[in-house]
Design an enzyme around this catalytic site. Structure first.
Site, mmCIF file in Angstrom:
data_model
loop_
_atom_site.group_PDB
_atom_site.id
_atom_site.type_symbol
_atom_site.label_atom_id
_atom_site.label_comp_id
_atom_site.label_asym_id
_atom_site.label_seq_id
_atom_site.Cartn_x
_atom_site.Cartn_y
_atom_site.Cartn_z
ATOM 1 C CG HIS A 112 -2.054 0.945 1.148
ATOM 2 N ND1 HIS A 112 -1.924 2.278 1.408
ATOM 3 C CD2 HIS A 112 -3.341 0.737 0.816
ATOM 4 C CE1 HIS A 112 -3.106 2.866 1.251
ATOM 5 N NE2 HIS A 112 -3.984 1.959 0.879
ATOM 6 C CG ASP B 214 -8.581 -4.358 -2.711
ATOM 7 O OD1 ASP B 214 -7.861 -3.500 -3.237
ATOM 8 O OD2 ASP B 214 -9.806 -4.191 -2.499
HETATM 9 C C1 SDX Z 1 -6.360 -0.074 -2.738
HETATM 10 O O1 SDX Z 1 -4.789 4.449 -1.750
HETATM 11 C C2 SDX Z 1 -5.676 3.750 -1.141
HETATM 12 O O2 SDX Z 1 -6.000 4.026 0.024
HETATM 13 C C3 SDX Z 1 -6.227 2.589 -1.945
HETATM 14 C C4 SDX Z 1 -7.159 1.687 -1.149
HETATM 15 C C5 SDX Z 1 -8.478 2.384 -0.828
HETATM 16 O O3 SDX Z 1 -9.119 1.996 0.168
HETATM 17 O O4 SDX Z 1 -8.889 3.242 -1.664
HETATM 18 O O5 SDX Z 1 -6.527 1.275 0.061
HETATM 19 C C6 SDX Z 1 -7.527 0.460 -1.976
HETATM 20 O O6 SDX Z 1 -6.170 0.297 -3.866
HETATM 21 C C7 SDX Z 1 -5.407 -1.001 -2.050
HETATM 22 C C8 SDX Z 1 -4.203 -1.417 -2.970
HETATM 23 C C9 SDX Z 1 -4.680 -2.507 -3.913
HETATM 24 N N1 SDX Z 1 -3.612 -2.783 -4.918
HETATM 25 C C10 SDX Z 1 -2.927 -3.937 -4.871
HETATM 26 O O7 SDX Z 1 -3.054 -4.785 -3.997
HETATM 27 C C11 SDX Z 1 -1.967 -4.112 -6.033
HETATM 28 C C12 SDX Z 1 -0.645 -4.681 -5.536
HETATM 29 N N2 SDX Z 1 0.031 -3.667 -4.766
HETATM 30 C C13 SDX Z 1 0.991 -2.873 -5.406
HETATM 31 O O8 SDX Z 1 1.042 -2.766 -6.755
HETATM 32 C C14 SDX Z 1 1.505 -1.707 -4.583
HETATM 33 O O9 SDX Z 1 1.732 -2.143 -3.305
HETATM 34 C C15 SDX Z 1 0.671 -0.445 -4.571
HETATM 35 C C16 SDX Z 1 0.315 -0.007 -5.939
HETATM 36 C C17 SDX Z 1 -0.589 -0.671 -3.790
HETATM 37 C C18 SDX Z 1 1.491 0.637 -3.903
HETATM 38 O O10 SDX Z 1 2.624 0.733 -4.651
HETATM 39 P P1 SDX Z 1 3.706 1.903 -4.447
HETATM 40 O O11 SDX Z 1 3.470 2.676 -3.215
HETATM 41 O O12 SDX Z 1 3.774 2.653 -5.736
HETATM 42 O O13 SDX Z 1 5.015 1.041 -4.167
HETATM 43 P P2 SDX Z 1 6.063 0.648 -5.246
HETATM 44 O O14 SDX Z 1 5.366 0.182 -6.491
HETATM 45 O O15 SDX Z 1 7.034 1.764 -5.356
HETATM 46 O O16 SDX Z 1 6.755 -0.629 -4.578
HETATM 47 C C19 SDX Z 1 7.765 -0.461 -3.592
HETATM 48 C C20 SDX Z 1 8.499 -1.787 -3.569
HETATM 49 C C21 SDX Z 1 8.879 -2.261 -4.967
HETATM 50 O O17 SDX Z 1 10.043 -3.087 -4.807
HETATM 51 P P3 SDX Z 1 11.408 -2.608 -5.494
HETATM 52 O O18 SDX Z 1 11.086 -2.458 -6.971
HETATM 53 O O19 SDX Z 1 11.732 -1.271 -4.822
HETATM 54 O O20 SDX Z 1 12.361 -3.713 -5.170
HETATM 55 O O21 SDX Z 1 7.633 -2.808 -3.056
HETATM 56 C C22 SDX Z 1 7.400 -3.785 -4.082
HETATM 57 C C23 SDX Z 1 7.753 -3.136 -5.400
HETATM 58 O O22 SDX Z 1 8.145 -4.114 -6.338
HETATM 59 N N3 SDX Z 1 5.976 -4.107 -4.043
HETATM 60 C C24 SDX Z 1 5.473 -5.307 -4.313
HETATM 61 C C25 SDX Z 1 4.100 -5.183 -4.121
HETATM 62 N N4 SDX Z 1 3.804 -3.924 -3.758
HETATM 63 C C26 SDX Z 1 4.971 -3.253 -3.720
HETATM 64 N N5 SDX Z 1 6.074 -6.463 -4.700
HETATM 65 C C27 SDX Z 1 5.244 -7.516 -4.882
HETATM 66 N N6 SDX Z 1 3.883 -7.472 -4.716
HETATM 67 C C28 SDX Z 1 3.297 -6.333 -4.339
HETATM 68 N N7 SDX Z 1 1.965 -6.297 -4.156
#
Ligand code: SDX
Length: 374
Positions: free
Chosen positions: A264, A317
């Protein structure tokens, strides 16, 4: 000009009295209350009233509010005809988006574009009811099932889930569904809420803001994660189940893939309080279906691997994906239900934006060429 922050990470976009994610204290503040406490003690209509009006309703206010949420008298029959025209391969989110745009046309232009608090309140609350009707019936129509109209003798959650499933539901199922709706209702400034406020800041109307919000929420990085998460759990089950779950996730991570339902932007390496609250209800529903226990086992293994390998925890989720599956909700309705709940939050934010507006118009860090001559 301020410095460039990709994805506006950590940037404060507006002031608000609606909600705040107090990550350090692990509290989701909703108009001063703790969302998890509200989810444990109140109903969706009560929390929706609080989110929109800034205070909890008294008995009379709640009765009147619930009546509107269960009233389909303003829902034009023509709207059902529009749903029937949708191409059969449409995504439900797109049909609802079309339905919202169509419903806008049933307002006189002066009312539609009226950004006063009262006009926004009336249009918004009506839209909560109409989006629930669109959500349940767009999927039914896509699957050549009969339309189901709201039953105002039931609670909002019982009626909504009943319209979706087309059969009687238990009080336990209605109770859990109600808590899920509350957990989805409002969450500070996610992408979809920001989209709605950006649109509202041009003094565009509530319907247009909703169309922007639903289009954003559809994305798998946002609301679409709940559908992606259940598809992942079912894929693991189909490929060997709990025995191969650890390796399945390790392969994905080694392939630099995202595991949906984890991580998140705000909670980062912390557990989403909503996920922590909802995960306990999985055990209460797992015997609803034959493979419930196995899916719950897979669910726990995936969570363990993500904590061990990435220090990442479930967002809301992830448990909701499994809970919806155990409730028998069709998977294409997971994200639409998220949006149907979040309508209350969007209404509050568009009203707040219109009540004290400043057009959103950020600048850019220009990286293109300069001084080119023709
Ligand atoms: C919702 O904003 C809200 O409040 C949203 C929500 C609401 O109530 O409205 O809470 C609802 O949208 C929840 C989120 C649902 N999405 C997912 O579950 C999709 C999977 N999650 C990710 O894609 C990610 O965690 C985000 C998009 C939610 C947040 O991503 P960020 O803040 O942009 O983080 P990032 O992409 O910069 O990742 C940081 C690191 C990375 O590693 P490195 O490349 O630095 O080595 O963490 C890793 C990412 O690869 N990472 C993950 C991951 N999430 C982050 N690796 C594997 N699986 C994941 N889910």
């Amino acid at each position: 000009m301020s410095e460039f922050k990709p994805g506006l990470d950590g940037v404060i976009a507006t002031d608000t009295s609606i909600s705040y994610l107090d990550v350090d204290n692990e509290e989701i503040v909703i108009r001063g209350y703790d969302l998890i406490e509200l989810a444990g003690a109140k109903s969706y209509p009560e929390v929706a009233y609080l989110v929109i009006n800034g205070e909890l309703p008294n008995h009379k206010q709640l009765t009147n509010f619930e009546k509107i949420l269960l009233d389909d008298s303003t829902f034009p029959n023509e709207a059902y005809e529009v749903l029937k025209l949708a191409p059969k391969k449409s995504m439900v989110m797109d049909i609802i988006r079309t339905g919202i745009s169509f419903l806008a046309g049933f307002n006189d232009e002066s009312d539609l574009m009226n950004t006063s608090h009262e006009s926004n309140l009336n249009k918004g609350i009506r839209l909560i009811a109409e989006v629930a009707i669109l959500t349940a019936n767009s999927h039914r129509i896509l699957n050549n099932q009969n339309i189901i109209k709201p039953d105002n003798s039931k609670s909002f959650a019982e009626n909504f889930l009943g319209m979706i499933l087309g059969h009687k539901i238990s009080s336990k199922e209605a109770e859990i569904f109600d808590k899920i709706l509350i957990c989805y209702i409002e969450h500070e400034m996610p992408n979809s809420t920001f989209a709605a406020r950006i649109i509202g800041s041009t003094l565009s109307d509530m319907y247009g803001a909703f169309v922007g919000g639903i289009s954003s929420l559809k994305g798998p990085l946002h609301g679409g994660a709940n559908e992606a998460a259940i598809h992942m759990l079912l894929d693991i089950e189909s490929k060997g189940g709990s025995k191969i779950a650890d390796k399945y996730i390790m392969d994905k991570l080694n392939n630099k893939e995202r595991i949906m339902g984890f991580g998140h932007r705000v909670y980062m390496k912390k557990y989403d309080p909503r996920a922590l609250f909802l995960r306990d209800y999985i055990a209460e529903l797992e015997s609803n279906i034959q493979n419930g226990k196995e899916l719950h086992k897979i669910y726990k293994i995936v969570e363990e691997v993500m904590a061990r390998e990435k220090g990442l925890y479930p967002n809301t989720d992830y448990p909701i994906a499994l809970l919806f599956y155990l409730l028998g909700i069709p998977i294409p309705l997971y994200t639409p239900i998220f949006f149907a709940s979040r309508t209350s939050g969007l209404i509050a934010h568009v009203i707040e934006q219109h009540n004290n507006n400043r057009l959103f118009r950020p600048r850019v860090l220009y990286t293109g060429p300069r001084g080119l001559k023709l």
